[in-house]
Design a protein around this motif. Structure first.
Motif, PDB file in Angstrom:
ATOM      1  N   PHE A  43      -3.616   4.803  11.657  1.00 48.67           N
ATOM      2  CA  PHE A  43      -3.791   3.539  10.951  1.00 48.67           C
ATOM      3  C   PHE A  43      -2.450   2.817  10.828  1.00 48.67           C
ATOM      4  N   LEU A  44      -1.404   3.547  10.494  1.00 42.08           N
ATOM      5  CA  LEU A  44      -0.087   2.940  10.326  1.00 42.08           C
ATOM      6  C   LEU A  44       0.511   2.507  11.664  1.00 42.08           C
ATOM      7  N   ASP A  45       0.161   3.224  12.751  1.00 46.00           N
ATOM      8  CA  ASP A  45       0.646   2.826  14.073  1.00 46.00           C
ATOM      9  C   ASP A  45       0.072   1.480  14.502  1.00 46.00           C
ATOM     10  N   ALA A  46      -1.104   1.155  13.962  1.00 49.80           N
ATOM     11  CA  ALA A  46      -1.771  -0.082  14.357  1.00 49.80           C
ATOM     12  C   ALA A  46      -1.317  -1.289  13.542  1.00 49.80           C
ATOM     13  N   ILE A  47      -0.553  -1.056  12.492  1.00 47.90           N
ATOM     14  CA  ILE A  47      -0.055  -2.155  11.670  1.00 47.90           C
ATOM     15  C   ILE A  47       1.467  -2.007  11.564  1.00 47.90           C
ATOM     16  N   GLU A  48       2.067  -2.964  10.898  1.00 42.39           N
ATOM     17  CA  GLU A  48       3.505  -2.861  10.653  1.00 42.39           C
ATOM     18  C   GLU A  48       3.735  -1.984   9.439  1.00 42.39           C
ATOM     19  N   ARG A  49       4.427  -0.876   9.605  1.00 44.53           N
ATOM     20  CA  ARG A  49       4.656   0.050   8.503  1.00 44.53           C
ATOM     21  C   ARG A  49       5.397  -0.656   7.364  1.00 44.53           C
ATOM     22  N   PRO A  50       4.996  -0.392   6.117  1.00 42.02           N
ATOM     23  CA  PRO A  50       5.648  -1.062   4.982  1.00 42.02           C
ATOM     24  C   PRO A  50       7.074  -0.538   4.772  1.00 42.02           C
ATOM     25  N   ASN A  51       7.992  -1.458   4.495  1.00 46.41           N
ATOM     26  CA  ASN A  51       9.378  -1.101   4.192  1.00 46.41           C
ATOM     27  C   ASN A  51       9.721  -1.302   2.721  1.00 46.41           C
ATOM     28  N   GLN A  52       8.921  -2.101   2.038  1.00 44.05           N
ATOM     29  CA  GLN A  52       9.139  -2.363   0.619  1.00 44.05           C
ATOM     30  C   GLN A  52       7.794  -2.496  -0.072  1.00 44.05           C
ATOM     31  N   ILE A  53       7.826  -2.435  -1.390  1.00 45.61           N
ATOM     32  CA  ILE A  53       6.574  -2.359  -2.138  1.00 45.61           C
ATOM     33  C   ILE A  53       5.708  -3.599  -1.959  1.00 45.61           C
ATOM     34  N   SER A  54       6.336  -4.761  -1.745  1.00 46.39           N
ATOM     35  CA  SER A  54       5.548  -5.982  -1.565  1.00 46.39           C
ATOM     36  C   SER A  54       4.734  -5.959  -0.277  1.00 46.39           C
TER      37      SER A  54
END
Length: 308
Positions: free
Chosen positions: A175-186
């Motif tokens: 799932f995370l490979d298909a989206i941009e992994r979050p770098n910050q809480i926002s």
């Protein structure tokens, strides 16, 4: 005045109850002369006449009646203490009924309960696993395990906090490979989520880094369910991200089925508590189970599943 011992109190109770020295000697299995001498010594030590006795009567005086009431309290307290110690020393037996949350019951208590029952073979247990907030009194549970964020307000119940469980945000690697992994809480606001609250129009989590203030994150819930097993499986299958107890997903993280998002952040910890109706009158079997949970549940969580 010499200090009285327990035998003085018990002797006087038997004298009054039996109505005379002869009958009391049979109950106490002591010679009448010994009992008569002890009664005289007791009156001399107290400095009052306790019994008016003639060849035809044996009647407690006013002072004797007052002393008799105090003796009853002393003898009853001693008997209660003896019974309590006998119960503590003897092997507990009997049935008790308890309730616990579904995931805690399936993942943790399920591994502890057989060990408790092997230690106490004469105890029979009825377990009720549910996420519903049961009524301990009305439904006649001997104790309830609860997982909660806020203080339980029912003052008629006795609450013993055992430990706290950390919530972590997870999602499947695919799932995370298909989206941009979050770098910050926002960044979490842009990711589809899974909400363990089945009702509500807005889905939120309170997250924080270390001891910093909590930040409220609003997200779009693709799935709502009060069943954490369903939420966990949906996260593994790539439906969205989820905030789940760390003990529940630690093995999935270790096996690579789930990945922790923003690992420096955690949700509000949930407290694991054992709730009982009263401090008094707890059956020995229930007390042994409570003591077992106090000793073993935090250890089981910390060693196998992760607890803070």
């Amino acid at each position: 005045m010499p200090m009285l011992d327990f035998n003085d109190f018990n002797l006087f109770v038997q004298l009054v109850n039996c109505g005379g020295i002869t009958a009391a000697s049979q109950v106490l299995n002591q010679p009448k002369s010994s009992i008569s001498r002890r009664l005289i010594d007791l009156e001399e030590n107290l400095g009052v006449r306790l019994i008016q006795r003639t060849s035809r009567s044996f009647i407690a005086t006013d002072a004797g009646e007052a002393f008799y009431r105090h003796c009853l309290d002393v003898v009853a307290a001693a008997e209660h203490a003896e019974v309590a110690m006998q119960q503590r020393a003897s092997e507990p037996a009997g049935n008790f009924r308890f309730s616990c949350p579904t995931v805690l019951g399936q993942v943790v208590v399920a591994k502890l309960l057989p060990r408790f029952m092997s230690i106490h073979p004469k105890i029979n247990v009825i377990e009720h696993v549910t996420n519903r907030a049961v009524d301990l009194i009305e439904e006649r549970f001997d104790l309830v395990l609860r997982l909660h964020e806020q203080v339980l307000e029912d003052s008629t119940l006795i609450q013993r906090d055992l430990c706290s469980v950390q919530l972590v945000v997870v999602a499947s690697p695919s799932f995370l490979d298909a989206i941009e992994r979050p770098n910050q809480i926002s960044d979490l606001r842009k990711i589809p989520g899974l909400d363990h609250r089945e009702t509500g129009t807005v889905s939120t989590w309170d997250l924080r880094q270390g001891d910093a203030p909590y930040e409220r994150v609003q997200f779009q819930a693709r799935l709502r369910s009060n069943d954490m097993v369903t939420i966990r499986q949906a996260a593994i299958d790539g439906v969205g991200m989820a905030a789940l107890p760390e003990y529940f997903v630690k093995e999935d993280i270790a096996a690579g089925r789930l990945e922790r998002l923003l690992p420096e952040y955690g949700g509000r910890p949930a407290v694991v508590s054992v709730i009982t109706p009263s401090r008094r009158g707890v059956a020995p079997a229930v007390r042994r189970f409570i003591d077992f949970l106090i000793a073993e549940l935090p250890l089981a969580l910390s060693s196998s599943y992760g607890i803070h």
